[in-house]
Design a protein around this motif. Sequence first.
Motif, PDB file in Angstrom:
ATOM      1  N   ASP A  31      92.922  47.216  59.195  1.00 55.11           N
ATOM      2  CA  ASP A  31      93.018  47.128  57.639  1.00 55.11           C
ATOM      3  C   ASP A  31      91.659  47.667  57.117  1.00 55.11           C
ATOM      4  O   ASP A  31      90.704  46.795  57.278  1.00 55.11           O
ATOM      5  N   ASN A  33      90.780  47.647  54.511  1.00 53.93           N
ATOM      6  CA  ASN A  33      90.143  46.604  53.297  1.00 53.93           C
ATOM      7  C   ASN A  33      89.095  45.744  53.917  1.00 53.93           C
ATOM      8  O   ASN A  33      88.338  45.024  52.914  1.00 53.93           O
ATOM      9  N   VAL A  36      85.853  46.226  52.663  1.00 54.41           N
ATOM     10  CA  VAL A  36      85.379  45.797  51.369  1.00 54.41           C
ATOM     11  C   VAL A  36      84.910  44.299  51.405  1.00 54.41           C
ATOM     12  O   VAL A  36      83.901  43.847  50.665  1.00 54.41           O
ATOM     13  N   ARG A 105      84.574  54.939  45.818  1.00 54.79           N
ATOM     14  CA  ARG A 105      85.103  54.576  44.312  1.00 54.79           C
ATOM     15  C   ARG A 105      84.820  55.735  43.455  1.00 54.79           C
ATOM     16  O   ARG A 105      85.657  55.871  42.513  1.00 54.79           O
TER      17      ARG A 105
END
Length: 324
Positions: A31, A33, A36, A105
């Motif tokens: 994952d 993520n 982050v 981003r």
Amino acid sequence: MRHQMTHSLHGWKFLCNILLMHDMNTLRGIDLNLLVVLDALLAERHVSRTASRLNMSQPAVSHALGRLRHLFDDPLLIRRDGQLVLSARALEIAPVLTEALRQVREVLGPGGFDPAKEKRTFRLAMSDYGSAVVLPGLLKRLRLEAPGIDVVITQSSRETMLRQVLDGDCDLAVGVFPDLPERIEAEQLFVEHFACLADRERMASHDRLDIGAYLARPHMLVALKDEANTEIDAALRAVGHTRRIAVTLPHWGNAPRLIQGTDLVLTVARKALALCEHDPAVVVFEPPFPIPSFPFVQVWHERRGGDPAHLWLRNAVAGVSISV
């Protein structure tokens, strides 16, 4: 902006290396993520604060940390003296990961951060002078544009505030910091000057004091430490004088009110006396000796530089400071 190009190249290289560490079959089980979460963990150095920042539960963050440790084959965060500190590998990862995520981003566009939807708690360190100057405008903007962002304000000495920023216990510190340690970034908000305050009845119809009269008076010092080692006293020593400190207190807000009805003189940052300028009971005047002006700044750890919410907060602080 320093090292921006180097960090940009390293940021993309970092992500590429993460992908190349695993074959495609293994990669499907990762994952991304987690990166982050890792970025937030390395910035916060605290599981519960990371959970609050990412709107996750503490068990979820702890589970993610376990997966990250397995992924990198490294502890990443090590408990030492009751605190989590970064491993050598984490210290290497932190700046390039932050830069890599910042670039991601940017690719995704402005939709990646919306202050109106952000749910986050920021910890800001400042004196009550800083609170009086910055907070009125900042809180209005937060409630209007980012109602989900909460702030916790703390007050400490300059040295303690810088240590809190370095250790991740504070997101942003606002104040006067003549000497900054490595890895601390700063932005000047405005340049401040000094002024004096005295009771009008004790001024004998004068609107200022010369150096002799100034030194003959007892003085009030606003400082967290019981010592005359301020910019004011350094300027006095530079012209061969010292003053008698009769009262020392840690609160800027109370100091001007305590001058009325006494023979004390208060010498402080001029913006702290804004409410006294038109008070007929006191006199605001220029110091009778030169005191260098000083920059009032906000400081943060470089590892937070790429956090879009943190950048928004810094811009908000800078924006309200312009109108002060």
